[in-house]
Design an enzyme around this catalytic site. Sequence first.
Site, PDB file in Angstrom:
ATOM      1  N   ASN A 143       0.831  -1.205   0.000  1.00 63.26           N
ATOM      2  CA  ASN A 143       0.000   0.000   0.000  1.00 63.26           C
ATOM      3  C   ASN A 143       0.861   1.249   0.000  1.00 63.26           C
ATOM      4  O   ASN A 143       1.636   1.441  -0.906  1.00 63.26           O
ATOM      5  CB  ASN A 143      -0.981  -0.018   1.174  1.00 63.26           C
ATOM      6  N   ASP A 144       0.731   2.098   1.046  1.00 67.95           N
ATOM      7  CA  ASP A 144       1.469   3.354   1.025  1.00 67.95           C
ATOM      8  C   ASP A 144       2.683   3.350   1.937  1.00 67.95           C
ATOM      9  O   ASP A 144       3.252   4.400   2.184  1.00 67.95           O
ATOM     10  CB  ASP A 144       0.532   4.500   1.386  1.00 67.95           C
ATOM     11  N   ALA A 145       3.074   2.186   2.420  1.00 62.00           N
ATOM     12  CA  ALA A 145       4.266   2.150   3.268  1.00 62.00           C
ATOM     13  C   ALA A 145       5.502   2.395   2.412  1.00 62.00           C
ATOM     14  O   ALA A 145       5.509   2.078   1.226  1.00 62.00           O
ATOM     15  CB  ALA A 145       4.362   0.807   3.956  1.00 62.00           C
ATOM     16  N   GLY A 200       3.205   8.450   2.707  1.00 60.98           N
ATOM     17  CA  GLY A 200       3.319   7.104   3.248  1.00 60.98           C
ATOM     18  C   GLY A 200       4.126   7.100   4.524  1.00 60.98           C
ATOM     19  O   GLY A 200       4.822   8.078   4.827  1.00 60.98           O
ATOM     20  N   ARG A 214      -3.654   6.549  -8.906  1.00 60.81           N
ATOM     21  CA  ARG A 214      -3.708   7.976  -8.524  1.00 60.81           C
ATOM     22  C   ARG A 214      -3.416   8.887  -9.710  1.00 60.81           C
ATOM     23  O   ARG A 214      -3.625  10.094  -9.613  1.00 60.81           O
ATOM     24  CB  ARG A 214      -2.701   8.252  -7.402  1.00 60.81           C
TER      25      ARG A 214
END
Length: 603
Positions: free
Chosen positions: A218-220, A370, A402
């Site tokens: 994900n956004d890590a 993130g 995005r």
Amino acid sequence: MKTGVFVNGRLMGFHENGERLASSLRKMRRDGELDEQTNVAYNKRTNEIFVNTDEGRPRRPLIVVKAGKSLLTQDMVEKIRKGELHWHDLVKKGVVEWLDAEEEENTYIALEEGNLAEEHTHLEFDPVSILGYASAQIPFPEYNMAPRVLMAAQHTKQSLGLYAANFNLRCDTRGHVLFYPQSPLVRTRVYEALGNERRASGQNYVVAVLSYHGFNMNDAVVLNKDAIERALGRSEFFRTYATEERRYPGGQRDHFGIPEEYVQNYLGPEAYTELDEDGVISPDTDVFPNAVMVGKTSPPRFLKEISALDVESEKRRESSLTTRSNENGIVDAVILTESPSGTKFIKVRVRKMNVPEIGDKFASRFGQKGVISLLVPQEDLPFTRDGVTPDLMINPHAIPGRMTAGHLLEMLGGKAASLDCSHKDGTAFSGNTEDEFEDVLRSHGFKPTGQEVLYDGKTGARIYAKIFIGVIYYQRLHHLVSLKLHARSRGPTQMLTHQPTEGRAREGGLRLGEMERDCFIGFGAASLLKERMIDSSDKTVELVCADCGSLGVYDKIKGRRYCPLCDSANIHEVEMSYAFKLLVDEMKSIGINPQLRLKDRGE
Ligand SMILES: [Zn+2]
């Protein structure tokens, strides 16, 4: 119908033809007969004219267009270049005019000179001026979805940097200062015009778009541990505490100094060991949570009769200045001064270095935010054929959904900028192009796409994929995990409801909300629910009259329980939530008499 004419919001009179009045007022302004700060707006729908001359209106300059032709000619541009013509000359001549938001409603503005048509009234100096200050500083905003640009503008406001060059002399309540801020390699003309490269709030990171053992799901983001040890993203946090020797009515006052043993709420001799004789801590002392920094005593809250035998200091209470219950650091500065009311005033500034750790938040200038999920030693990171390892790795899935093409373009631009030692222009609509970046990459022996072959840091094996790697400006945001981490076992409760306090700053409880409660009900976890809602919260035991159902009382002197309503002695102890007892009391206060029907447990 006649047109209403308003000057600075007040109705001044009426006019036969509003449209004609508006255009003749504008002509007078352009001819210099009216002040250039006058703005005229005509609202056709309501048939009203608004003339504004008052202060506080944001205005912006535009080039006047007549009959589809810009009044700013090539001849004038040449004269400006030579220094023969100046800005105010253009305003005086009516070539350029300043419009406020209301007059702007009457205009039809062309973005570029080439697009000019008969019906246009004005021309932009540069298409970038349709953006505000915050979004015009973002490179390549026209390549992204609008919500991402807005998010990026929001992140820029949360980023750590050098917020003031004199931060060392200031006493801001809170402040973050980034170590080694860098100005971005890819920047916009607006960014330069605002002088922000001297107040940078980020650093240029080598970023690979690549997943790393699933840690950057994900956004890590995965960060290079060695880069962090070389002070990448490192910052200092300042907090200023203040205390005052206040005066109270009746001639009493606070006292700075180490409190005597017999004052109320004395914290014990160990609490004051770091203080000097004057009761104030010295700079460069380590302070821990709840550490006393300035010793202080205050007079009692309520005045009692003063008998001759009373020792005054016995009644004084401890009111020292302490650090917050969840913050530590080093005393940075101690300032002794005087408050406006003439009392002694002490400010203590505490600093703490924040090294990026797992959970800290980072963002690029494209709404791509993130948190750190893993810090990897440099030797375990993938490397290019030149031995370059990334500082940060984002997941490839962060890009397509995005649609932040600008992110990729800045990575490419940043890479080109580092290769040919230059800054690249990312100004909206007019910056450097992808082709220009590709040429630079090609001429330095790189693939024009920005992709490279990477080798696994642990095995040395080639990774069989084209990996996009480049240089991009990343910002560390002020949401530091060390300032959010919170847990509690026992702690303070509210006076009114007897429930645990709310919020980290007040050592609050962790809320078990309605939705969590519903889960427990759905799962049938009745005992856990009772424990959370009653035992660990605001449990109380009240007396209830079995005859009339009202709350009973206990007469301590007679040692008797009775009902104040029906005088019955048939009273039972009932375990309940204090908030419920409060509800019953409040209902009584508005004239409702709630009754509790008691039953035996087995029934
Ligand atoms: Zn009763």
